[in-house]
Motif scaffolding. Structure first.
Motif, PDB file in Angstrom:
ATOM      1  N   GLU A  44       0.828  -1.202   0.000  1.00  0.00           N
ATOM      2  CA  GLU A  44       0.000   0.000   0.000  1.00  0.00           C
ATOM      3  C   GLU A  44       0.868   1.260   0.000  1.00  0.00           C
ATOM      4  OE1 GLU A  44      -3.433   2.195   2.676  1.00  0.00           O
ATOM      5  OE2 GLU A  44      -2.828   0.144   3.162  1.00  0.00           O
ATOM      6  N   ALA A  45       1.965   1.236   0.752  1.00  0.00           N
ATOM      7  CA  ALA A  45       2.875   2.385   0.790  1.00  0.00           C
ATOM      8  C   ALA A  45       3.551   2.577  -0.573  1.00  0.00           C
ATOM      9  CB  ALA A  45       3.933   2.185   1.874  1.00  0.00           C
ATOM     10  N   LYS A  46       3.904   1.492  -1.215  1.00  0.00           N
ATOM     11  CA  LYS A  46       4.505   1.577  -2.552  1.00  0.00           C
ATOM     12  C   LYS A  46       3.506   2.135  -3.567  1.00  0.00           C
ATOM     13  CE  LYS A  46       7.711  -2.238  -1.826  1.00  0.00           C
ATOM     14  NZ  LYS A  46       8.075  -3.612  -2.220  1.00  0.00           N
ATOM     15  N   ALA A  47       2.263   1.689  -3.454  1.00  0.00           N
ATOM     16  CA  ALA A  47       1.228   2.176  -4.368  1.00  0.00           C
ATOM     17  C   ALA A  47       0.952   3.656  -4.132  1.00  0.00           C
ATOM     18  CB  ALA A  47      -0.050   1.365  -4.188  1.00  0.00           C
ATOM     19  N   LEU A  49       3.095   5.852  -3.059  1.00  0.00           N
ATOM     20  CA  LEU A  49       4.233   6.562  -3.647  1.00  0.00           C
ATOM     21  C   LEU A  49       4.077   6.688  -5.158  1.00  0.00           C
ATOM     22  CD1 LEU A  49       7.101   7.808  -3.482  1.00  0.00           C
ATOM     23  CD2 LEU A  49       7.971   5.498  -3.806  1.00  0.00           C
ATOM     24  N   LYS A  50       3.684   5.624  -5.803  1.00  0.00           N
ATOM     25  CA  LYS A  50       3.506   5.648  -7.255  1.00  0.00           C
ATOM     26  C   LYS A  50       2.395   6.615  -7.659  1.00  0.00           C
ATOM     27  CE  LYS A  50       4.611   4.110 -11.290  1.00  0.00           C
ATOM     28  NZ  LYS A  50       5.889   4.440 -11.890  1.00  0.00           N
ATOM     29  N   ILE A  51       1.320   6.648  -6.896  1.00  0.00           N
ATOM     30  CA  ILE A  51       0.216   7.571  -7.189  1.00  0.00           C
ATOM     31  C   ILE A  51       0.677   9.018  -7.025  1.00  0.00           C
ATOM     32  CG2 ILE A  51      -2.020   8.395  -6.340  1.00  0.00           C
ATOM     33  CD1 ILE A  51      -2.694   5.440  -5.759  1.00  0.00           C
ATOM     34  N   ALA A  52       1.432   9.292  -5.968  1.00  0.00           N
ATOM     35  CA  ALA A  52       1.946  10.649  -5.739  1.00  0.00           C
ATOM     36  C   ALA A  52       2.875  11.068  -6.875  1.00  0.00           C
ATOM     37  CB  ALA A  52       2.675  10.718  -4.399  1.00  0.00           C
ATOM     38  N   GLU A  53       3.710  10.129  -7.343  1.00  0.00           N
ATOM     39  CA  GLU A  53       4.615  10.420  -8.459  1.00  0.00           C
ATOM     40  C   GLU A  53       3.841  10.707  -9.741  1.00  0.00           C
ATOM     41  OE1 GLU A  53       8.363   8.328 -10.809  1.00  0.00           O
ATOM     42  OE2 GLU A  53       7.169   7.140  -9.420  1.00  0.00           O
ATOM     43  N   LEU A  54       2.821   9.918 -10.014  1.00  0.00           N
ATOM     44  CA  LEU A  54       2.023  10.121 -11.218  1.00  0.00           C
ATOM     45  C   LEU A  54       1.257  11.443 -11.187  1.00  0.00           C
ATOM     46  CD1 LEU A  54       0.643   6.514 -11.753  1.00  0.00           C
ATOM     47  CD2 LEU A  54       2.384   7.690 -13.107  1.00  0.00           C
ATOM     48  N   LYS A  55       0.747  11.820 -10.015  1.00  0.00           N
ATOM     49  CA  LYS A  55       0.063  13.110  -9.890  1.00  0.00           C
ATOM     50  C   LYS A  55       1.014  14.256 -10.190  1.00  0.00           C
ATOM     51  CE  LYS A  55      -3.466  11.888  -6.496  1.00  0.00           C
ATOM     52  NZ  LYS A  55      -3.912  12.112  -5.102  1.00  0.00           N
ATOM     53  N   TYR A  56       2.242  14.157  -9.641  1.00  0.00           N
ATOM     54  CA  TYR A  56       3.220  15.221  -9.874  1.00  0.00           C
ATOM     55  C   TYR A  56       3.558  15.327 -11.356  1.00  0.00           C
ATOM     56  CZ  TYR A  56       7.658  17.592 -10.313  1.00  0.00           C
ATOM     57  OH  TYR A  56       8.652  18.430 -10.728  1.00  0.00           O
ATOM     58  N   PHE A  57       3.847  14.208 -12.009  1.00  0.00           N
ATOM     59  CA  PHE A  57       4.233  14.266 -13.411  1.00  0.00           C
ATOM     60  C   PHE A  57       3.075  14.679 -14.317  1.00  0.00           C
ATOM     61  CE2 PHE A  57       7.980  11.810 -12.083  1.00  0.00           C
ATOM     62  CZ  PHE A  57       8.930  12.640 -12.636  1.00  0.00           C
TER      63      PHE A  57
END
Length: 72
Positions: A44-47, A49-57
């Motif tokens: 869940e923590a990895k997911a 992080l990935k969601i936060a990265e995708l929002k930023y990009f």
């Protein structure tokens, strides 16, 4: 006369976009730091992080497409 309003609105929305971009970048970096310091990160923590990265990009691409400039 009509173009002044359009230009003013564009600047307002660009400023809001830049603020959101900075927020999402900070959020992504916080999530990344938290995950790096974690001993056994959950899926869940990895997911998250990935969601936060995708929002930023996504916001970054939007700002680049709109050619938004940061006023300093």
């Amino acid at each position: 006369m009509f173009f002044r309003r359009k230009k003013r609105l564009r600047h307002e929305y660009d400023a809001t976009l830049i603020q959101q971009l900075e927020y999402f970048k900070q959020n992504w970096m916080n999530q990344k730091t938290l995950l790096e310091r974690s001993v056994d990160p959950s899926e869940e923590a990895k997911a998250t992080l990935k969601i936060a990265e995708l929002k930023y990009f996504y916001m970054f691409r939007e700002a680049k497409q709109r050619q938004a400039k940061v006023k300093r």
